[in-house]
Each structure stands twice: as structure tokens, then as C-alpha cells.
Design an enzyme around this catalytic site. Sequence first.
Site, short mmCIF file in Angstrom:
data_model
loop_
_atom_site.label_atom_id
_atom_site.label_comp_id
_atom_site.label_asym_id
_atom_site.label_seq_id
_atom_site.Cartn_x
_atom_site.Cartn_y
_atom_site.Cartn_z
CD GLU A 172 11.92 12.34 11.88
OE1 GLU A 172 11.80 11.33 12.45
OE2 GLU A 172 12.45 12.25 10.79
N GLY A 215 -4.97 0.34 4.56
CA GLY A 215 -3.75 -0.12 5.36
C GLY A 215 -4.04 -1.05 6.50
CD GLU A 237 -11.61 4.87 3.76
OE1 GLU A 237 -12.76 5.53 3.93
OE2 GLU A 237 -11.17 5.15 2.46
N GLY A 243 -5.08 3.83 -1.15
CA GLY A 243 -5.96 4.20 -0.20
C GLY A 243 -5.61 4.60 1.10
CG PHE A 244 -7.68 7.50 2.80
CD1 PHE A 244 -6.81 8.64 2.86
CD2 PHE A 244 -8.88 7.72 2.32
CE1 PHE A 244 -7.06 9.85 1.71
CE2 PHE A 244 -9.07 8.76 1.14
CZ PHE A 244 -8.16 9.66 1.10
N GLY A 245 -5.03 4.79 5.12
CA GLY A 245 -4.53 4.01 6.16
C GLY A 245 -5.75 3.26 6.74
CE LYS A 301 -2.09 2.61 2.79
NZ LYS A 301 -2.09 4.00 2.23
CD GLU A 312 12.94 4.45 9.21
OE1 GLU A 312 12.66 5.19 10.36
OE2 GLU A 312 12.91 4.79 8.10
CB CYS A 330 13.65 8.37 8.70
SG CYS A 330 12.06 8.15 7.77
#
Lengths: 127, 506
Positions: free
Chosen positions: B402, B224, B222, B218-220, B188, B262, B301
Amino acid sequence: MDETRDLSNDGQRRVEATPAAEALIEELKAVHGPLLFHQSGGCCDGSAPMCYPVGDFKIGRYDVKLGEVAGCPVYIGGQQFERWKHTRLIIDAVPGRGAGFSLEAPTGQRFLTRSALLDGEEPACPT
Amino acid sequence: MAYARPNTDGSLVQYKSRYANYIGGEWIAPAKGNYFENITPVTGQPFCEIPRSTHEDIDRALDAAHGARRAWGKTSPADRAGILNAIADRLEAHLEKFAVSETWDNGKAIRETLNADLPLTIDHFRYFAGAIRAQEGGLSQLDDNTVAYHFNEPLGVVGQIIPWNFPLLMAAWKLAPALAAGNCVVLKPAEQTPATILLFAELVGDLLPPGVLNIVNGFGVEAGKPLASSNRIAKVAFTGETTTGRLIMQYASENLIPVTLELGGKSPNIFFSDVMARDDAFRSKALEGFTMFALNQGEVCTCPSRALVQADIFDAFMSLAVERTKAIKMGDPLDPSTMMGAQASNDQLEKILSYLDIGRKEGAEVLTGGKRAELGGDLDGGYYVEPTIFVGQNKMRVFQEEIFGPVVSVAPFDDLDDALSIGNDTLYGLGAGVWSRDGNTAYRVGRAIEAGRVWTNCYHLYPAHAAFGGYKQSGIGRENHRMMLRHYQQTKNLLVSYDPEPMGFF
């Protein structure tokens, strides 16, 4: 200490929400039921307040409850709290896209944490 | 001369107006028929539609992956390596096109996509093509009659959730070892940056058997979540932040599957006095190393977002560092002379501005930058931030979290112990930098910093043959390097007796 620390009533206003955030929370509650927030850290969408249905995200022994916004408890990891505890979190909503599995992503808005120094706090480093 | 914008005459990139998911070697519309607009951060305007997929689409992709996994897992390492090399060759032949697409989708400067994102992506496939052929199992003679054989077997079907900061490269980091090891993948992409990985599937999809690579957008919440929580994946890999990292581990715990995570960092970049001993190429390299906080607009990161500078050179070093930072040229990300482009999204822009605000409230001093950049024309609709240097102390929020923007927070230190104490005073441990002309100092600091990678007299190099990953809250597991194959493999032990005699117990 085995229970999540609850600082809702420690005399500090540690978290609040803007009217835009409150409106978005009400919209999400109507669809998903009771909600909670967990303040994220780290990269990508880190520093975003993540919004989940109550029960979906397991609150842990070292999480700290900062208070509530629009009836939703707001938590932060204990170690992160130690480094953020001199600041108030102001949960806002802005146009945007996506933040992990946070519920608001498909609405075209996302929650955002703004911050202020807690009442009575001096700047860490006088200018 | 800037590259022509995608979807204009003469551009290398012409997007479709609407994309589908890539499942089982075919382009398949999302089950519920919903799409969302994909926005370029260069101007803030939409440029294509992306499937807003749901669990039905994830299930379909998992069906395809499971249908392919047995045959794919039995292909020879030489065959898989050949396919990975073919992917790399085809990508290399279209390098400019993919660099333009990545810049348009993510906002980063084209000189970075041309010289970093794409070459690294290509090399990553080649590296794992080589690594899988060179990998050996194990054979241990336990005694004269007994042998333990250790075989590396693929896990099966794995889920991968990709971040938006290096959309294609981060996909390659996860895909190349997974495919090399013989796994099928349901991937994804980030909803902010899905376009280039879809062009990738168009370009190389035919090289892989159907179902080996599946991409569901798609969105996390929905798409992910149904992927990460599925009991039909054997592993989940995620790059992102800590709360979602916890949630993914929580889902993985329900299915007792491994994760690699990560989750970011707050990497210290440490400059010892001897950096300033001479006005030479090394000093210039160190100043460039400081300025690396602006690479990829700080959306890395391992962004060196804390600079620790030895007190006796602080003023002299910072005066040069400010000069170097002010020389960063912002502008049209498609112009090869532009050094820093747009932040990836509006919410990312807002978050960075909120940190510039709390940094000031906490009393950090702004040496340069500190606000949104207005670049004129239709770039004003994009998301640009001036490279910003704060000076303060390590307890401030801008030193502890961060920001994922072009913002560095600088503090002085007294000696080696002080540098380590400040450097390690963070929740994270992904990267660090050490700069010294003295090899002993650099070595001691490098070993004592609690971070997975310590760049020593360099920064922001990402070769495939060097392990990358975090200590502390920065994550679990490693990426890159041959060892990454083991994160996508099961160990099969055959314990074999060549003794014809019974053991004698019963």
C-alpha cells in the site's frame, strides 16, 4: 522450521542504512539501548521501518532477519519478505512526524524505507 | 472562491495557539509541559501547538474514564441516543467550519470534507443513536423450566488510536459505537492530524458527562503505547499498519483484552470487457471508479490501488482512464474546485516518492504523473503528488504494498479465473471493486474475492449501515454497521431455572 530465518549471510546485501539513518540510530541507541527494526506493511504508516528497543517487539517464527544496520537487526514478516525479496531495503531518515510506536517520532525525523533491486536482479517487466 | 485560511480574518476557523488535553470534561495541560508544532500539509507551516503527552496524562484520562464508567453504563439507550443525536446536530450546524479545519489539518480537498468526511461523521452518530435503541438482547427457552437471557453490557473503558487520513471520520467510526454501547473512551488522535478532533471536543464536550470522552494527544511511543499497553482498558481499537498492529496485539495479550484492528489493503478494482460495450453513463461511472484511486490523495485504506482490466479492452479502457486521470484538478485544497489536495505529511510525501522510484526500477511504465507536483506560491511548501498510473505486473512492489498515495498500478487479465487469481494474490483483503454489466459475473467475482468489502459497480461509498473490515493481514473485526456495537459489548448470560425441584445429583 521453528526459528526465525536469518538471511544476514546469504550472499545478498538485503538491507543498508544511509548516513542520516545511522546518525539517528546512534542518537536513539544512546537513549533507549539496543534497538531492532521491523519493516511494516499496510496503510497509514505502512511500509515504514519501525524501530523498537530490543525485547519490546516480539519477533515471530515467520519473521525473516534481513541483516543489520548500525548493529541493529532488521526483520520483515515472512509473507511480506516473499513479495519484497527481490529488493534491497535502504533505511533512510527524513524530516517527518510519527510512525506508529516507532522510537524516532518525537525527534522530528522518521525512518523511511527506500528500495533498490538486488544485485543481478532483472526488472520484473522489461521496458 | 477558496475558503479563507484558518487564523486569517474572515476564516471560519480560528485555532488557539496552543491546545491542552481533554480529560474529565476539562482542558488539562500535559503533565510534563511539553508540546509539539502541528503543521498544515497545505503549506508545510505550523499553525498550533499540541500536547506532547506521556503516561501520566494517559493515567489521568483513565482515572477520569473509570470515574465515569459506572454511571454512563447505566444511562438508558434513549438517553445515550439523545446525546449522540445532539452531537450530530451541533456538528451539522458547524459543518463548514469543521470541513475547513479538516482540510487545513490533513491537506485533503475541501469538496471532500464538505461532501464526505463531515456528512458521514454526522450520519455515523445518528446511525448508532438509532442502532442502540433498536438493539435487542436474547431470550431462549431451553426447556419448560429453564431460560437463557442474553444481555448486552458495555465493556467499560476502551482505548482508541485514530489514524490521520480521515481524522474526524475515523474518530467517529470508533467513538459512535463505543459511546452508544455505554463505554467510556480514552482516545489518542494521530500526531499528524490532532486539530479537528480538539475542535470537536470544544463543540460537543458539554453534551457528555465528564470522563466519558477523553482525548490525549502525543506521539505513539510516548502516549499511544501507555494507552494500548494499559491494564485499565477493556479493549483497544487501532487503525494503522501491520507492525504496529502486531505490537498492539502483543500488548493486548499481556492483559488478555480484545482488539479490533484495521491495517490497510491493496485493493483490486476489476473491470470486465462489457464495461466498454457502450459509451453510456455506466462506462463513465466505471471510469470514475478507476479514478477513485485519487480520492483523498490515495490516503485511504481501501484505495483501489490495483486496477485489473480485461485484456481485450485494455488499450481502449486505459486511454480513457488516462484522460480521466489527467482531468484531476490539483490546487489549493481550500478551493472548492480543487479535486485533489496535499498528502498529509512530509514523510508520507517521501514514502510515495520512494515508491515511484522502485516502481520505475522494477520496470513499471508510467502512463501519467510520476512525480511531485509543484503548484506555485506558498503551496510549494506543501506536499503534493501528481496522480500516477503505473502499468506493470502483479509481482512488482507497487502492486504488493500500500503506497497510500495517488498511485494506481494496472495490469491486464484474461478471464474471470485470471482476475480472481491476480486479485487475491496479495497479503491484504480489505476492499475490492468489480465492474461488469453482467450481474452473474459481478456476483461470482464478488463472492470469490478474499476481501471484507467488494464494491460492485461502485467504489468508495462508506454508509454507516454496511460492515467494513479486512480479511487476511488487513485486520481483525469490523467497523460500521449495527454489528459494531458487539465489538464494544460484553455478553451477560443469565441462566435461570423456574423449576422448584432439585436436579437430583446430590
